[in-house]
Design a protein around this motif. Structure first.
Motif, PDB file in Angstrom:
ATOM      1  N   LEU A  76      29.054  -6.243   3.264  1.00  0.00           N
ATOM      2  CA  LEU A  76      28.711  -6.368   4.683  1.00  0.00           C
ATOM      3  C   LEU A  76      27.696  -5.348   5.169  1.00  0.00           C
ATOM      4  O   LEU A  76      27.260  -5.416   6.318  1.00  0.00           O
ATOM      5  CB  LEU A  76      29.983  -6.240   5.533  1.00  0.00           C
ATOM      6  N   ASN A  77      27.295  -4.410   4.329  1.00  0.00           N
ATOM      7  CA  ASN A  77      26.395  -3.345   4.782  1.00  0.00           C
ATOM      8  C   ASN A  77      25.310  -3.082   3.748  1.00  0.00           C
ATOM      9  O   ASN A  77      25.214  -2.009   3.189  1.00  0.00           O
ATOM     10  CB  ASN A  77      27.183  -2.057   5.048  1.00  0.00           C
ATOM     11  N   SER A  78      24.495  -4.094   3.489  1.00  0.00           N
ATOM     12  CA  SER A  78      23.452  -3.970   2.462  1.00  0.00           C
ATOM     13  C   SER A  78      22.119  -3.586   3.105  1.00  0.00           C
ATOM     14  O   SER A  78      21.228  -4.409   3.290  1.00  0.00           O
ATOM     15  CB  SER A  78      23.319  -5.283   1.685  1.00  0.00           C
TER      16      SER A  78
ATOM     17  N   ALA B 290      30.788  -2.091  13.377  1.00  0.00           N
ATOM     18  CA  ALA B 290      29.708  -1.765  14.314  1.00  0.00           C
ATOM     19  C   ALA B 290      28.601  -0.967  13.624  1.00  0.00           C
ATOM     20  O   ALA B 290      27.405  -1.236  13.816  1.00  0.00           O
ATOM     21  CB  ALA B 290      30.275  -0.984  15.498  1.00  0.00           C
ATOM     22  N   TRP B 291      28.996  -0.001  12.808  1.00  0.00           N
ATOM     23  CA  TRP B 291      27.996   0.784  12.085  1.00  0.00           C
ATOM     24  C   TRP B 291      27.269  -0.065  11.044  1.00  0.00           C
ATOM     25  O   TRP B 291      26.064   0.083  10.829  1.00  0.00           O
ATOM     26  CB  TRP B 291      28.647   2.002  11.426  1.00  0.00           C
ATOM     27  N   PHE B 292      27.998  -0.981  10.387  1.00  0.00           N
ATOM     28  CA  PHE B 292      27.363  -1.891   9.433  1.00  0.00           C
ATOM     29  C   PHE B 292      26.268  -2.709  10.124  1.00  0.00           C
ATOM     30  O   PHE B 292      25.137  -2.811   9.634  1.00  0.00           O
ATOM     31  CB  PHE B 292      28.389  -2.869   8.843  1.00  0.00           C
TER      32      PHE B 292
ATOM     33  N   ILE C 238      20.591  10.488   6.293  1.00  0.00           N
ATOM     34  CA  ILE C 238      21.148  11.809   5.979  1.00  0.00           C
ATOM     35  C   ILE C 238      21.064  12.732   7.188  1.00  0.00           C
ATOM     36  O   ILE C 238      22.017  13.460   7.510  1.00  0.00           O
ATOM     37  CB  ILE C 238      20.418  12.424   4.765  1.00  0.00           C
ATOM     38  N   VAL C 239      19.924  12.698   7.890  1.00  0.00           N
ATOM     39  CA  VAL C 239      19.751  13.534   9.082  1.00  0.00           C
ATOM     40  C   VAL C 239      20.768  13.152  10.158  1.00  0.00           C
ATOM     41  O   VAL C 239      21.446  14.013  10.734  1.00  0.00           O
ATOM     42  CB  VAL C 239      18.312  13.405   9.630  1.00  0.00           C
ATOM     43  N   VAL C 240      20.884  11.849  10.431  1.00  0.00           N
ATOM     44  CA  VAL C 240      21.811  11.378  11.473  1.00  0.00           C
ATOM     45  C   VAL C 240      23.249  11.747  11.130  1.00  0.00           C
ATOM     46  O   VAL C 240      24.008  12.241  11.979  1.00  0.00           O
ATOM     47  CB  VAL C 240      21.676   9.846  11.652  1.00  0.00           C
ATOM     48  N   VAL C 241      23.653  11.513   9.879  1.00  0.00           N
ATOM     49  CA  VAL C 241      25.027  11.796   9.458  1.00  0.00           C
ATOM     50  C   VAL C 241      25.337  13.285   9.555  1.00  0.00           C
ATOM     51  O   VAL C 241      26.406  13.686  10.049  1.00  0.00           O
ATOM     52  CB  VAL C 241      25.265  11.293   8.018  1.00  0.00           C
TER      53      VAL C 241
ATOM     54  N   CYS D 229      28.200   5.258   6.551  1.00  0.00           N
ATOM     55  CA  CYS D 229      28.943   4.559   7.605  1.00  0.00           C
ATOM     56  C   CYS D 229      30.390   5.049   7.662  1.00  0.00           C
ATOM     57  O   CYS D 229      30.951   5.240   8.752  1.00  0.00           O
ATOM     58  CB  CYS D 229      28.908   3.049   7.371  1.00  0.00           C
ATOM     59  N   ALA D 230      30.981   5.237   6.485  1.00  0.00           N
ATOM     60  CA  ALA D 230      32.357   5.755   6.439  1.00  0.00           C
ATOM     61  C   ALA D 230      32.435   7.149   7.057  1.00  0.00           C
ATOM     62  O   ALA D 230      33.398   7.476   7.766  1.00  0.00           O
ATOM     63  CB  ALA D 230      32.858   5.786   4.995  1.00  0.00           C
TER      64      ALA D 230
END
Length: 426
Positions: free
Chosen positions: A308-310, A85-87, A245-248, A401-402
């Motif tokens: 899957l997350n490029s 979902a995050w990807f 970075i802000v969101v994480v 994402c992780a």
């Protein structure tokens, strides 16, 4: 005497990251001075990349099989689906940002009459238009051995997940019994990692040869007319990286300064090697032992995220497609922007994970938009700068994402590790 020897040993400890940075800077300088004759040493850099890549496909497969096979049904429905979902969300958003930035700043405006565009050529022999249906169909392999030989990561990922699920189901129905396939896969993955780490000890030599060769062949006469394009691409990637970075940090309640310090090594590796595959072992090590992401989450999400997350590839495809359209006087509007966002996201899934991936990606998206294949020749000399720009976001966004997945799991992130209060074994 022994104490003196110990101090000397510590003083001259080899720092792989610093060596790679020095090699990269030296490569730029030597390439700018030496020029095109340095193309003769590119083969040394190519050998280095091949040595790393020769074990990457089985390493990724072993890691995913072990990670999925070792999870319970509850874990799979949680960690795996959250990661996907995050990807999906981040890739769509990245494509949309690329479309918006290129539309607003118009990097292709004014390039139509330049010699670079008029003389651009691309050998399209054997190249056929790749449809979205073809792209989705190619996610599934009819022969896993041939997919491994071709380095097709997505089909290998699909097979690995399927085998991992079978192992997980077997373990559930045979409680208490060890699974020999899982044990073999685990040990094979450990051995492959030793091989990759051994090759990485000579990384500075390979990177120096590759960078100096690319810079020597590139020359300032190619960069100048495309400087606006590179600035728009780089600026969009940088802005998206800052947003991530802000969101994480808000979601995980962590210090952005500390996070930036922890992703420094993997970011430099991504820039230097322009390959998310080559960077994966370093990325996994930093995620676990510096950021503190729980092992099972890192082992599942990070290898999955590589193809899957490029996010960087999504932005690159969108910005480049609109740049080409602007060069040739084509305009997009309304639904075209939605279509371009979706197709950039989908084609980023089929993105190659090695140097030169930018050209491969363009051969997929240019025919989709009715643009001339010869336009790819305009960007043929930008393999290194474009690769460096997009790979840093590809790599860092996998870790982000992780972290987002880990934030929703109990003890998903070890804060003592993140803040340096506890060290884990590398």
């Amino acid at each position: 005497m022994s104490n003196e020897g110990t101090l000397r040993t510590r003083k001259f400890t080899y720092n792989a990251t610093l060596a790679i940075v020095i090699a990269m800077v030296a490569g730029y300088i030597v390439g700018a001075i030496g020029g095109k004759p340095l193309a003769q040493i590119q083969f040394i850099g190519d050998i280095f990349f091949r040595l790393v890549q020769m074990g990457i496909v089985p390493f990724v497969m072993c890691t995913i099989i072990e990670a999925v096979g070792g999870l319970t049904a509850r874990d799979l429905s949680g960690i795996g689906l959250k990661g996907i979902a995050w990807f999906a969300g981040s890739s769509v958003l990245a494509s949309a940002c690329g479309v918006a930035a290129a539309t607003i700043f118009q990097p292709g405006a004014g390039l139509a009459g330049t010699a670079l565009v008029q003389e651009a050529a691309y050998d399209a022999t054997g190249t056929t238009a790749v449809t979205v249906q073809d792209t989705l169909t190619n996610f599934f392999s009819s022969n896993i051995v041939s997919s491994m030989a071709a380095g097709a990561m997505v089909p290998c990922i699909v097979f690995s997940i399927a085998l991992g699920l079978a192992i997980s189901f077997w373990r559930t129905t045979h409680e208490g019994e060890p699974c020999p396939v899982l044990d073999v896969t685990k040990h094979l993955g450990e051995l492959l990692l030793i091989v990759i780490r051994g090759v990485m000890t000579v990384a500075p030599i390979g990177i120096f040869c590759y960078v100096s060769s690319m810079v020597g062949q590139l020359g300032p006469e190619v960069l100048i007319p495309l400087l606006k394009y590179l600035l728009v691409l780089g600026g969009t990637v940088f802005a998206f990286l800052v947003l991530w970075i802000v969101v994480v940090c808000v979601r995980c309640a962590l210090s952005p300064i500390v996070l930036i310090r922890h992703i420094w090594r993997m970011s430099f590796m991504a820039i230097a090697t322009i390959s998310s595959a080559v960077t994966l072992p370093v990325e996994m090590d930093d995620a676990k032992n510096k950021i503190g992401v729980r092992d099972d989450i890192a082992d599942l999400v990070l290898p999955l995220g590589m193809p899957l997350n490029s996010n960087g590839a999504s932005i690159h495809l969108a910005v480049t497609a609109i740049t080409i359209a602007q060069i040739y006087g084509m305009s997009f509007g309304g639904f075209d922007f939605v279509y371009l966002t979706v197709i950039s996201t989908l084609l980023s899934l089929a993105n190659a994970v090695a140097p030169g991936a930018d050209i491969v990606s363009l051969t997929m998206i240019v025919p989709q938009l009715g643009l001339p294949l010869s336009s790819i020749g305009i960007f043929a000399g930008l393999t290194y700068p474009v690769g460096a720009i997009r790979t840093i976001l590809n790599v860092d966004s996998d870790v982000f994402c992780a972290m987002m997945v880990a934030a929703g799991e109990k003890d998903g992130i070890d804060r003592d590790v993140f803040y340096g209060k506890k060290a884990l074994d590398a």
